[in-house]
Design a protein around this motif. Structure first.
Motif, PDB file in Angstrom:
ATOM      1  N   LEU A  88     -17.908  -5.037  -3.221  1.00  0.00           N
ATOM      2  CA  LEU A  88     -18.232  -5.281  -4.747  1.00  0.00           C
ATOM      3  C   LEU A  88     -19.229  -4.150  -5.165  1.00  0.00           C
ATOM      4  N   ALA A  89     -20.406  -3.467  -4.457  1.00  0.00           N
ATOM      5  CA  ALA A  89     -20.917  -2.528  -4.994  1.00  0.00           C
ATOM      6  C   ALA A  89     -20.256  -1.268  -5.319  1.00  0.00           C
ATOM      7  N   CYS A  90     -19.289  -0.961  -4.423  1.00  0.00           N
ATOM      8  CA  CYS A  90     -18.386   0.341  -4.513  1.00  0.00           C
ATOM      9  C   CYS A  90     -17.529  -0.078  -5.666  1.00  0.00           C
ATOM     10  N   HIS A  91     -17.173  -1.163  -5.984  1.00  0.00           N
ATOM     11  CA  HIS A  91     -16.167  -1.327  -7.226  1.00  0.00           C
ATOM     12  C   HIS A  91     -16.874  -1.114  -8.390  1.00  0.00           C
ATOM     13  N   GLU A  92     -18.166  -1.780  -8.363  1.00  0.00           N
ATOM     14  CA  GLU A  92     -19.090  -1.613  -9.620  1.00  0.00           C
ATOM     15  C   GLU A  92     -19.530  -0.018  -9.716  1.00  0.00           C
ATOM     16  N   LYS A  93     -19.675   0.611  -8.788  1.00  0.00           N
ATOM     17  CA  LYS A  93     -20.066   2.233  -8.876  1.00  0.00           C
ATOM     18  C   LYS A  93     -18.849   2.911  -9.286  1.00  0.00           C
ATOM     19  N   ASN A  94     -17.552   2.300  -9.411  1.00  0.00           N
ATOM     20  CA  ASN A  94     -16.411   3.198  -9.582  1.00  0.00           C
ATOM     21  C   ASN A  94     -15.798   2.761 -10.763  1.00  0.00           C
ATOM     22  N   ASP A  95     -16.411   1.816 -11.700  1.00  0.00           N
ATOM     23  CA  ASP A  95     -15.918   1.401 -12.838  1.00  0.00           C
ATOM     24  C   ASP A  95     -14.802   0.403 -12.628  1.00  0.00           C
ATOM     25  N   HIS A  96     -14.790  -0.381 -11.537  1.00  0.00           N
ATOM     26  CA  HIS A  96     -13.817  -1.556 -11.083  1.00  0.00           C
ATOM     27  C   HIS A  96     -14.680  -2.910 -10.665  1.00  0.00           C
ATOM     28  N   GLY A  97     -15.524  -2.943 -11.518  1.00  0.00           N
ATOM     29  CA  GLY A  97     -16.442  -4.053 -11.138  1.00  0.00           C
ATOM     30  C   GLY A  97     -15.744  -5.560 -11.296  1.00  0.00           C
ATOM     31  N   PHE A  98     -14.777  -5.349 -11.981  1.00  0.00           N
ATOM     32  CA  PHE A  98     -13.792  -6.635 -12.439  1.00  0.00           C
ATOM     33  C   PHE A  98     -12.970  -6.984 -11.169  1.00  0.00           C
ATOM     34  N   ILE A  99     -12.827  -6.174 -10.073  1.00  0.00           N
ATOM     35  CA  ILE A  99     -12.278  -6.261  -8.985  1.00  0.00           C
ATOM     36  C   ILE A  99     -12.936  -7.238  -7.779  1.00  0.00           C
ATOM     37  N   ILE A 100     -12.954  -8.354  -7.753  1.00  0.00           N
ATOM     38  CA  ILE A 100     -14.037  -9.288  -7.003  1.00  0.00           C
ATOM     39  C   ILE A 100     -13.187  -9.989  -5.739  1.00  0.00           C
ATOM     40  N   PRO A 101     -12.804  -9.277  -4.581  1.00  0.00           N
ATOM     41  CA  PRO A 101     -12.215 -10.173  -3.664  1.00  0.00           C
ATOM     42  C   PRO A 101     -13.225 -11.463  -3.308  1.00  0.00           C
ATOM     43  N   PRO A 102     -12.337 -12.425  -2.932  1.00  0.00           N
ATOM     44  CA  PRO A 102     -12.683 -13.808  -2.740  1.00  0.00           C
ATOM     45  C   PRO A 102     -13.822 -13.981  -1.713  1.00  0.00           C
ATOM     46  N   GLU A 103     -14.679 -14.885  -2.019  1.00  0.00           N
ATOM     47  CA  GLU A 103     -15.608 -15.142  -1.006  1.00  0.00           C
ATOM     48  C   GLU A 103     -15.069 -15.771   0.411  1.00  0.00           C
ATOM     49  N   HIS A 104     -14.157 -16.609   0.069  1.00  0.00           N
ATOM     50  CA  HIS A 104     -13.419 -17.201   1.216  1.00  0.00           C
ATOM     51  C   HIS A 104     -12.112 -17.062   1.022  1.00  0.00           C
ATOM     52  N   PRO A 105     -11.224 -16.245   1.535  1.00  0.00           N
ATOM     53  CA  PRO A 105      -9.568 -16.063   1.117  1.00  0.00           C
ATOM     54  C   PRO A 105      -9.113 -17.417   1.520  1.00  0.00           C
ATOM     55  N   VAL A 106      -8.045 -17.742   0.812  1.00  0.00           N
ATOM     56  CA  VAL A 106      -7.426 -19.031   1.376  1.00  0.00           C
ATOM     57  C   VAL A 106      -6.419 -19.051   2.339  1.00  0.00           C
ATOM     58  N   SER A 107      -5.932 -17.656   2.578  1.00  0.00           N
ATOM     59  CA  SER A 107      -5.113 -17.348   3.707  1.00  0.00           C
ATOM     60  C   SER A 107      -5.087 -15.849   4.038  1.00  0.00           C
ATOM     61  N   ALA A 108      -4.042 -15.384   4.970  1.00  0.00           N
ATOM     62  CA  ALA A 108      -4.181 -13.967   5.406  1.00  0.00           C
ATOM     63  C   ALA A 108      -2.813 -13.392   5.649  1.00  0.00           C
ATOM     64  N   PRO A 109      -2.461 -12.269   5.586  1.00  0.00           N
ATOM     65  CA  PRO A 109      -1.037 -11.947   5.432  1.00  0.00           C
ATOM     66  C   PRO A 109      -0.392 -11.522   7.097  1.00  0.00           C
ATOM     67  N   SER A 110      -1.457 -11.450   8.036  1.00  0.00           N
ATOM     68  CA  SER A 110      -0.953 -10.763   9.052  1.00  0.00           C
ATOM     69  C   SER A 110      -0.133 -11.823   9.933  1.00  0.00           C
ATOM     70  N   VAL A 111       1.057 -11.541  10.321  1.00  0.00           N
ATOM     71  CA  VAL A 111       1.844 -12.608  11.100  1.00  0.00           C
ATOM     72  C   VAL A 111       1.197 -13.108  12.457  1.00  0.00           C
TER      73      VAL A 111
END
Ligand code: HEC
Length: 163
Positions: A134-157
């Protein structure tokens, strides 16, 4: 084949060969000067958006590998996350300094979690890492990109989760 068809076939083949040569002449990989080749290759470097798309997937994989107690797979995802940030440092020099902050501070807590094989320790490490995302997104003008605290699923097979 009748005798009359043979010249026609030969002409068609010549025509195709001609097309292939013309195509090759336009192909910068074989015809371009070294400078042109380098310039073209530079244009194919992965953008931050490309790298981050994979980052989002590894973030989900890391979380769920921990949740399912697949510690080695979790550690592997963490290593790949580090490699992605290092790649970003090379392909996007303007992000190199903020990427270094992530490398210096984001991943330090995971080793204890893998040693103890403990979800709570892992979750604490995961939260610290997320704060650095989050800190890096903020510093790079992309503070609106917020990965979820608890991802509901994951893509790896490998994790075999419903999507
Ligand atoms: C060096 C700074 C930096 C770090 C560290 C970083 N990000 Fe990013 N991230 C960015 C930037 C910049 C963008 C926007 C990319 C663009 O469009 O140029 C982005 C975009 C994203 C996106 C949106 C991708 C898309 O196009 O849908 C996701 C998801 C993402 N980051 C996840 C993460 C996660 C998860 C972490 C931590 C594990 C992380 N990022 C760490 C800089 C960073």
């Amino acid at each position: 084949m009748g005798k009359r068809a043979q010249p026609l076939l030969a002409a068609a083949l010549l025509c195709l060969a001609g097309l292939a040569v013309a195509e090759q002449e336009q192909d910068w990989r074989s015809r371009g000067s070294s400078e042109d080749k380098l310039a073209q290759v530079m244009r194919t470097l992965p953008s931050a958006a490309h790298i981050m798309n994979e980052m989002g997937q590894r973030y989900q994989n890391l979380y769920w590998a921990g949740k399912l107690g697949q510690w080695e797979f979790a550690a592997y995802q963490g290593e790949e996350i580090v490699k992605l940030v290092e790649l970003l440092q090379i392909s996007s020099p303007k992000r190199a300094a903020t990427a270094q902050v992530f490398l210096d501070h984001a991943m330090g807590e995971f080793d204890a979690a893998y040693e103890k094989k403990d979800w709570d320790t892992f979750l604490h490490a995961f939260r610290s890492m997320r704060a650095q995302c989050l800190a890096c997104h903020e510093k790079n003008d992309h503070g609106f990109i917020i990965p979820p605290e608890h991802p509901v699923s994951a893509p790896s097979v490998i994790l075999n989760l419903p999507r």
